[in-house]
Write a protein that holds these residues in place. Structure first.
Motif, PDB file in Angstrom:
ATOM      1  N   VAL A  55       3.675  28.443 -20.807  1.00 15.25           N
ATOM      2  CA  VAL A  55       2.723  28.165 -21.870  1.00 15.25           C
ATOM      3  C   VAL A  55       3.204  28.880 -23.129  1.00 15.25           C
ATOM      4  CG1 VAL A  55       0.324  28.412 -22.616  1.00 15.25           C
ATOM      5  CG2 VAL A  55       0.841  27.945 -20.213  1.00 15.25           C
ATOM      6  N   VAL A  56       3.187  28.191 -24.265  1.00 13.58           N
ATOM      7  CA  VAL A  56       3.733  28.731 -25.503  1.00 13.58           C
ATOM      8  C   VAL A  56       2.590  29.040 -26.468  1.00 13.58           C
ATOM      9  CG1 VAL A  56       5.272  28.331 -27.453  1.00 13.58           C
ATOM     10  CG2 VAL A  56       5.851  27.414 -25.187  1.00 13.58           C
ATOM     11  N   ALA A  57       2.564  30.283 -26.962  1.00 14.85           N
ATOM     12  CA  ALA A  57       1.593  30.693 -27.980  1.00 14.85           C
ATOM     13  C   ALA A  57       2.358  31.262 -29.162  1.00 14.85           C
ATOM     14  CB  ALA A  57       0.629  31.732 -27.411  1.00 14.85           C
ATOM     15  N   THR A  58       2.189  30.648 -30.318  1.00 15.49           N
ATOM     16  CA  THR A  58       2.845  31.118 -31.534  1.00 15.49           C
ATOM     17  C   THR A  58       1.823  31.880 -32.361  1.00 15.49           C
ATOM     18  OG1 THR A  58       4.232  29.130 -31.479  1.00 15.49           O
ATOM     19  CG2 THR A  58       4.215  30.416 -33.508  1.00 15.49           C
ATOM     20  N   VAL A  59       2.117  33.152 -32.658  1.00 16.71           N
ATOM     21  CA  VAL A  59       1.112  34.032 -33.264  1.00 16.71           C
ATOM     22  C   VAL A  59       1.731  34.851 -34.395  1.00 16.71           C
ATOM     23  CG1 VAL A  59      -0.155  34.193 -31.085  1.00 16.71           C
ATOM     24  CG2 VAL A  59       1.583  35.911 -31.625  1.00 16.71           C
ATOM     25  N   GLN A  60       0.859  35.399 -35.249  1.00 14.26           N
ATOM     26  CA  GLN A  60       1.292  36.302 -36.314  1.00 14.26           C
ATOM     27  C   GLN A  60       1.536  37.700 -35.748  1.00 14.26           C
ATOM     28  OE1 GLN A  60      -1.603  36.460 -39.429  1.00 14.26           O
ATOM     29  NE2 GLN A  60      -0.712  34.770 -40.592  1.00 14.26           N
ATOM     30  N   HIS A  61       2.293  38.502 -36.509  1.00 13.48           N
ATOM     31  CA  HIS A  61       2.387  39.912 -36.159  1.00 13.48           C
ATOM     32  C   HIS A  61       0.996  40.535 -36.351  1.00 13.48           C
ATOM     33  CE1 HIS A  61       3.192  39.602 -40.532  1.00 13.48           C
ATOM     34  NE2 HIS A  61       2.490  40.719 -40.612  1.00 13.48           N
ATOM     35  N   GLY A  62       0.672  41.482 -35.525  1.00 12.91           N
ATOM     36  CA  GLY A  62      -0.664  42.075 -35.537  1.00 12.91           C
ATOM     37  C   GLY A  62      -1.655  41.342 -34.657  1.00 12.91           C
ATOM     38  N   PHE A  63      -1.228  40.231 -34.040  1.00 10.49           N
ATOM     39  CA  PHE A  63      -2.116  39.425 -33.204  1.00 10.49           C
ATOM     40  C   PHE A  63      -2.676  40.230 -32.036  1.00 10.49           C
ATOM     41  CE2 PHE A  63      -2.509  36.778 -29.366  1.00 10.49           C
ATOM     42  CZ  PHE A  63      -3.439  35.835 -29.778  1.00 10.49           C
ATOM     43  N   PHE A  64      -1.808  41.002 -31.361  1.00 11.35           N
ATOM     44  CA  PHE A  64      -2.246  41.708 -30.155  1.00 11.35           C
ATOM     45  C   PHE A  64      -3.234  42.834 -30.484  1.00 11.35           C
ATOM     46  CE2 PHE A  64       2.024  40.012 -29.248  1.00 11.35           C
ATOM     47  CZ  PHE A  64       1.695  39.151 -28.217  1.00 11.35           C
ATOM     48  N   ASP A  65      -3.056  43.472 -31.637  1.00 11.05           N
ATOM     49  CA  ASP A  65      -4.007  44.518 -32.044  1.00 11.05           C
ATOM     50  C   ASP A  65      -5.384  43.934 -32.313  1.00 11.05           C
ATOM     51  OD1 ASP A  65      -2.127  46.525 -31.839  1.00 11.05           O
ATOM     52  OD2 ASP A  65      -1.475  46.334 -33.929  1.00 11.05           O
ATOM     53  N   VAL A  66      -5.426  42.835 -33.053  1.00 11.19           N
ATOM     54  CA  VAL A  66      -6.714  42.227 -33.381  1.00 11.19           C
ATOM     55  C   VAL A  66      -7.403  41.694 -32.127  1.00 11.19           C
ATOM     56  CG1 VAL A  66      -7.841  40.354 -34.646  1.00 11.19           C
ATOM     57  CG2 VAL A  66      -5.990  41.656 -35.712  1.00 11.19           C
ATOM     58  N   MET A  67      -6.651  41.095 -31.230  1.00 11.74           N
ATOM     59  CA  MET A  67      -7.235  40.509 -30.026  1.00 11.74           C
ATOM     60  C   MET A  67      -7.593  41.557 -28.977  1.00 11.74           C
ATOM     61  SD  MET A  67      -7.415  37.267 -30.596  1.00 11.74           S
ATOM     62  CE  MET A  67      -7.811  36.720 -28.957  1.00 11.74           C
ATOM     63  N   GLY A  68      -7.077  42.772 -29.135  1.00 13.54           N
ATOM     64  CA  GLY A  68      -7.340  43.784 -28.119  1.00 13.54           C
ATOM     65  C   GLY A  68      -6.542  43.571 -26.851  1.00 13.54           C
TER      66      GLY A  68
END
Length: 552
Positions: free
Chosen positions: A274-287
């Motif tokens: 499964v492919v997810a294209t995200v911005q930098h900082g995505f993991f911090d915001v999502m927790g």
């Protein structure tokens, strides 16, 4: 236009089939209860029927009178329930309303089907007729003098192999208890399923997240300017006083994501991720916790070596659970050749595409190394209640770009709640049916035992007169009432095991033969049966033997 996942359609069709079977079980329970009540009512009117016969009424007149009374009662009940069914059927459509990032699923329109209405009315009329006929026929065919002298008497029980066989009323009690057991276990299984899925951890902290799918299609933003436009949107959203952070993802988490084919280091054939294209900082915001390596950085841009982050499911399946940082993936590049991608980090078992589906192997790619599409999901972490921030976020988006297409704005808690709407609907509907079944069973047991006490008044008076203590009389009444309840529980248990296998498609995290559910339903029904039998038993224990014998 609202897109509805085909899996949702399948889940709904499965639910409606099982709900129809459960409603049929409740209908049988209602008919059994109505038959029990009418048998009791007409049984206590044997003396009245005998008096009419003594005054010249023919047996056909008595049967016609009883049939007419039963049909009038059944018609009144059927019409009343039909009046209730009209608004309830409209209410049923609201259960299928499901919040989604892509818009809210439109509530389905429900209407009463004429065949269903005729079937229900026919069953109610047949129940009234069948239950009213036997007592009237019995009363009109018995010796009139004996009936007038004896009043209400207990029917002579049949015997089989030296033991008393259950009568019609006891058989109906068994049927009611068995059907109530099926309804209670069904409700218990779907309630436990709802409890299980409501406690699911999708791998990120969604409690204070709000999300919206936004598009630049009507803003005039050129493809080469989308990256700067979306990054500025996230920056401006994060700076709002009601927000603590914001990020952009090509597809919102817990929504359908694309699947790509990658050749993984050490494996000869390509595999699907499964492919997810995200911005930098995505993991911090999502927790989302980064368990190994690092998260994406602003430097992971088009001019730097391609990088990726995988989730725990990918690490377990393709790397044997060992550290995947530093390993490589190969995908097809723009020129048609293979392009190597270095894994720089690993995150926990995040559920990417579905709240209910187990974590699938997924790979995260940085937006700066991909092409920004027309639309993407904007996710914002709020300082306070996300529900109250939805309107504020709507206003912010309209102020930021009046021409921006905004598909929907909602709290992620609503997304999670919408993901389990089928389980919530099942729990609510089946619980209502189970409560109704429990009430009907209680009423049936209470009516049968009360009628038995009336029919045995002289017997109880004699027992008390010759020295039987009140508690012994009460115990006798309760024990005689409990044995058909016990038989009904046994029958209901066997039926429930079969029904559990049918329910298996609706259950998640719960076995169809869950012992806790079956034990709880059985204990509840047994307790209700004893309590219902205790009310007339206490009344029997208080009978004055002198008054009973004097009146006789």
């Amino acid at each position: 236009v609202t897109w509805i996942d085909p899996r949702t359609r399948l889940q709904e069709s499965r639910t409606t089939r099982i709900l129809a079977l459960t409603a049929a079980g409740l209908l049988l329970l209602v008919c059994a209860n109505a038959a029990n009540v009418l048998l009791a009512v007409f049984g206590r009117r044997r003396s009245g029927f005998a008096m009419h016969a003594a005054l010249g009424a023919s047996p056909s007149n008595l049967v016609r009178q009883a049939l007419l009374e039963g049909l009038i009662l059944a018609t009144a009940g059927g019409v009343l329930c039909l009046a209730l069914a009209i608004p309830l059927s409209a209410r049923l459509g609201s259960y299928f309303s499901r919040p989604s990032v892509w818009g809210e699923t439109v509530a389905r329109q429900f209407s009463l089907d004429g065949r269903v209405v005729l079937f229900a009315l026919g069953i109610s009329l047949a129940t009234g007729a069948v239950a009213a006929l036997p007592p009237s026929i019995r009363a009109s065919s018995r010796d009139l003098l004996q009936t007038l002298k004896s009043g209400p008497t207990r029917p002579i029980p049949l015997r089989c192999l030296g033991r008393r066989a259950p009568g019609v009323r006891e058989t109906l009690v068994m049927a009611q208890v068995a059907l109530a057991m099926v309804l209670l276990t069904t409700a218990g299984l779907v309630i436990r399923t709802l409890t299980t899925v409501s406690a699911i951890d999708p791998g990120f902290e969604y409690g204070r997240l709000i999300v919206s799918h936004v598009s630049t299609s009507s803003t005039g933003v050129e493809p080469e300017g989308r990256e700067a436009w979306f990054e500025d949107l996230a920056l401006q959203a994060a700076s709002q006083p009601w927000a603590t952070g914001a990020t952009v993802s090509q597809v919102a988490p817990l929504s359908p994501h694309p699947v790509g084919r990658f050749r993984i280091d050490g494996r000869p054939e390509p595999d699907e991720l499964v492919v997810a294209t995200v911005q930098h900082g995505f993991f911090d915001v999502m927790g989302i916790d980064v368990l190994a390596g690092r998260a994406f950085m602003p430097g992971d841009s088009a001019g730097s070596p391609p990088v990726a982050i995988v989730n725990q499911a990918a690490v377990d399946r393709f790397f044997g659970g060992r550290d995947a940082v530093g390993r490589r993936l190969w995908r097809t590049g723009p020129d048609g050749g293979e392009q190597g991608v270095e894994i720089v980090g690993a995150v926990g078992p995040v559920r990417v595409r579905s709240f209910l589906q187990e974590s699938e192997p997924a790979v995260y790619l940085p937006y700066r190394q991909a092409t920004y599409p027309t639309g993407s999901a904007l996710v914002i972490r709020t300082r306070g209640d996300p529900e109250s921030a939805v309107a504020t976020m709507n206003a912010f988006l309209r102020e930021y770009e009046p021409h921006m297409a905004v598909v929907n704005v909602l709290a992620y808690s609503q997304v999670a709640r919408g993901s389990v709407y089928a389980q919530r609907m099942n729990a609510e509907l089946f619980s209502v049916l189970a409560v109704l079944g429990l009430i009907l069973s209680t009423a049936g047991i209470l009516g049968v035992v009360s009628l038995g006490v009336v029919e045995r008044t002289k017997e109880i008076g004699i027992r008390r007169a010759v020295g039987a203590e009140a508690w012994r009389v009460r115990r006798m009444i309760v024990l005689e009432a409990v044995w058909p309840v016990g038989v009904g529980l046994g029958l209901g248990l066997g039926i429930s095991l079969g029904v559990g296998l049918i329910l298996e498609g609706l259950l998640l995290g719960v076995e169809p033969w869950d012992p806790l559910t079956f034990a709880g339903a059985g204990a509840l029904l047994l307790a209700v049966g004893v309590a219902a039998a205790s009310v007339p038993a206490v009344r029997a224990g208080r009978l004055d033997p002198i008054g009973v014998l004097r009146s006789d």
